[in-house]
Design an enzyme around this catalytic site. Structure first.
Site, short mmCIF file in Angstrom:
data_model
loop_
_atom_site.label_atom_id
_atom_site.label_comp_id
_atom_site.label_asym_id
_atom_site.label_seq_id
_atom_site.Cartn_x
_atom_site.Cartn_y
_atom_site.Cartn_z
N CYS A 100 -13.62 1.66 -15.17
CA CYS A 100 -14.16 3.01 -15.00
C CYS A 100 -13.00 3.99 -14.80
O CYS A 100 -12.91 4.69 -13.79
CB CYS A 100 -15.12 3.04 -13.81
N ASP A 110 -9.95 5.45 -2.33
CA ASP A 110 -8.86 6.05 -3.09
C ASP A 110 -9.45 6.78 -4.29
O ASP A 110 -10.67 6.91 -4.42
CB ASP A 110 -7.83 4.99 -3.50
N TYR A 148 -6.04 6.61 4.45
CA TYR A 148 -6.25 5.59 3.43
C TYR A 148 -5.48 4.32 3.75
O TYR A 148 -6.03 3.21 3.70
CB TYR A 148 -5.85 6.09 2.03
N CYS A 160 -17.36 1.73 -20.69
CA CYS A 160 -18.69 1.42 -20.16
C CYS A 160 -19.25 0.12 -20.73
O CYS A 160 -20.06 -0.56 -20.10
CB CYS A 160 -19.65 2.58 -20.46
N GLU A 211 0.82 -1.21 0.00
CA GLU A 211 0.00 0.00 0.00
C GLU A 211 0.86 1.26 0.00
O GLU A 211 0.53 2.25 -0.67
CB GLU A 211 -0.95 -0.01 1.21
N CYS A 217 -18.34 -2.58 -18.35
CA CYS A 217 -18.71 -2.39 -16.94
C CYS A 217 -19.75 -3.44 -16.53
O CYS A 217 -20.76 -3.63 -17.21
CB CYS A 217 -19.27 -0.99 -16.72
N CYS A 256 -25.99 2.56 -13.85
CA CYS A 256 -25.00 3.59 -13.54
C CYS A 256 -25.68 4.93 -13.76
O CYS A 256 -26.18 5.22 -14.86
CB CYS A 256 -23.78 3.46 -14.44
#
Length: 293
Positions: A191, A136, A118, A198, A35, A201, A206
């Site tokens: 995305c 994030d 975070y 799209c 991370e 997706c 959406c």
């Protein structure tokens, strides 16, 4: 508009990238390292270095036993090397005060050097399966589009962003942790900021698509440049010191940036202030931890 949890989880199970820190047996310490490395750094650059670090420093005490310069050299060209120094400091605290183990509680994680909101939530979620919202840039973008119908998220707001994701989380702990990973993966691979795909997706609904994919009505996103910045000069100076086994004379460093000597001097001074570079008694320069040689 809610996010279809079951559909997103099925998509993630089938399409998630095979990233090394997602494998079985990865510890909280190793998740923490990933991370920290992944902040503002692409996965493709992080993965090989992370795997090297896991072999070299499998537990915090192993890193704590190394000096700062060793960690900075191993950090290489990942950028923002202060992250490496903070991780080294964090390793010392974990070894001395937490039995060589990364805690699973967000508040305790936040007390560690270099661990922010975070990172604390990401470690609690991805290492220990805690039901905590993890936000994030990718998650903020998915929520902005799928839930609120906006092309781009607004200015970050910790309270609002966490509340948005908290409302979407499944109630069960195991599903919530996987959902957080899936939401992040969707933003990273489908995305995306510039070219959202799209057609790929998995979400059946959406809000942004249903509204006709309206353009962002705020100021354009600023693209962070690198060429010619102090960051580039700092990187060049650090590269010289990483490649040298002994402290370096000032004229050697001066050669890395002749375009603007004032900028070069400013960059070197900032590295000294940040504790990344040390000056020896005879006026030479070395990585942190090597100036006393």
């Amino acid at each position: 508009m809610p996010v279809d949890t079951a559909t997103l989880l099925r998509w993630y199970a089938a399409e998630a990238r095979d990233l090394p820190w997602r494998h079985e047996g990865v510890t909280g310490w190793q998740i923490l390292m990933s991370e920290v490395m992944l902040q503002q750094t692409p996965v493709v650059r992080v993965a090989p270095i992370w795997e090297e670090w896991v072999r070299r420093w499998p537990v915090p005490s192993a890193m704590a036993a190394s000096n700062q310069a060793e960690v900075l050299r191993a950090w290489g060209k990942l950028g923002y090397p202060r992250r490496a120094l903070r991780l080294h400091e964090c390793a010392g605290v974990l070894a001395a005060e937490h039995d060589d183990r990364v805690p699973d509680d967000v508040d305790v994680l936040l007390s560690l050097p270099g661990v922010g909101e975070y990172t604390a939530r990401a470690v609690a979620c991805f290492a220990y399966g805690q039901r905590v919202p993890v936000v994030d840039t990718n998650v903020r973008r998915v929520v902005a589009r799928a839930v609120h119908g906006n092309a781009e998220p607004g200015n970050p707001s910790t309270r609002r962003d966490l509340a948005d994701v908290e409302e979407l989380l499944p109630r069960t702990r195991a599903r919530a942790a996987t959902f957080s990973a899936a939401l992040m993966e969707l933003g990273a691979t489908v995305c995306t900021a510039r070219n959202p795909d799209c057609g790929r997706c998995p979400l059946p609904e959406c809000a942004w698509v249903q509204a006709g994919r309206p353009a962002h009505d705020g100021p354009p996103r600023r693209v962070q440049k690198f060429a010619g910045t102090d960051r580039q000069v700092r990187g060049k100076l650090m590269a010289v010191l990483r490649d040298s086994d002994t402290p370096v004379e000032r004229p050697v460093l001066d050669q890395v940036w002749l375009i603007d000597t004032g900028q070069r001097d400013r960059a070197l001074h900032s590295l000294l202030v940040d504790g990344l570079v040390e000056q020896t008694d005879d006026g030479r320069f070395a990585l942190a931890g090597e100036g006393a040689r």
